[in-house]
Design a protein around this motif. Structure first.
Motif: not given
Length: 137
Positions: A18-30, A117-131
């Motif tokens: 993962f070379t891009k810092p923005d991608v690393r942040i989203v993956v780390r948060n997931q 609910a477990g599969l929905g963690t992606v939606v929670v992560n993307i929303t929180a990281t985006g905000l």
């Protein structure tokens, strides 16, 4: 402690390509959302069947998210092989996810709402990281 954990995860993600810092942040948060919420829910419900279904859904979501992030980076850097690589990885990922869900729902009969609910963690992560990223810019 969180800073040290972030540094270790950053090194792991860089080593994983993962070379891009923005991608690393989203993956780390997931990773934090998937594994952190799973741990808390399992401890609160004392490792109930529902919490294990949640963990299974969160792990499947994390694996799919990780793969999608890696493929997206490959598409950016390798435009010739990108579409073929995307197709092969997408089909493999969908097959493995389908088999895992079939086994969990059809064979193990895990609680459906825990899995969803477990599969929905992606939606929670993307929303929180985006905000949070929106607030920084």
């Amino acid at each position: 402690m969180l800073g040290r954990m972030n540094q270790r995860l950053e090194r792991l993600l860089v080593r994983s390509g993962f070379t891009k810092p923005d991608v690393r942040i989203v993956v780390r948060n997931q990773i934090y959302v998937s594994l952190g919420t799973s741990l808390v829910i399992m401890l609160i419900t004392l490792f109930s069947r529902w919490s294990l279904a949640y963990l299974a859904g969160a792990v499947i979501a994390l694996a799919n998210f990780w793969t999608l992030a890696r493929v997206t980076q490959s598409l950016v850097y390798d435009r010739k092989r990108g579409p073929y690589l995307l197709f092969v990885i997408f089909m493999g990922k969908m097959t493995l996810s389908g088999l895992a869900l079939w086994w969990l729902i059809g064979v193990e009969r895990v609680p459906h709402w825990g899995l969803i609910a477990g599969l929905g963690t992606v939606v929670v992560n993307i929303t929180a990281t985006g905000l949070s990223q929106l607030g920084k810019k």
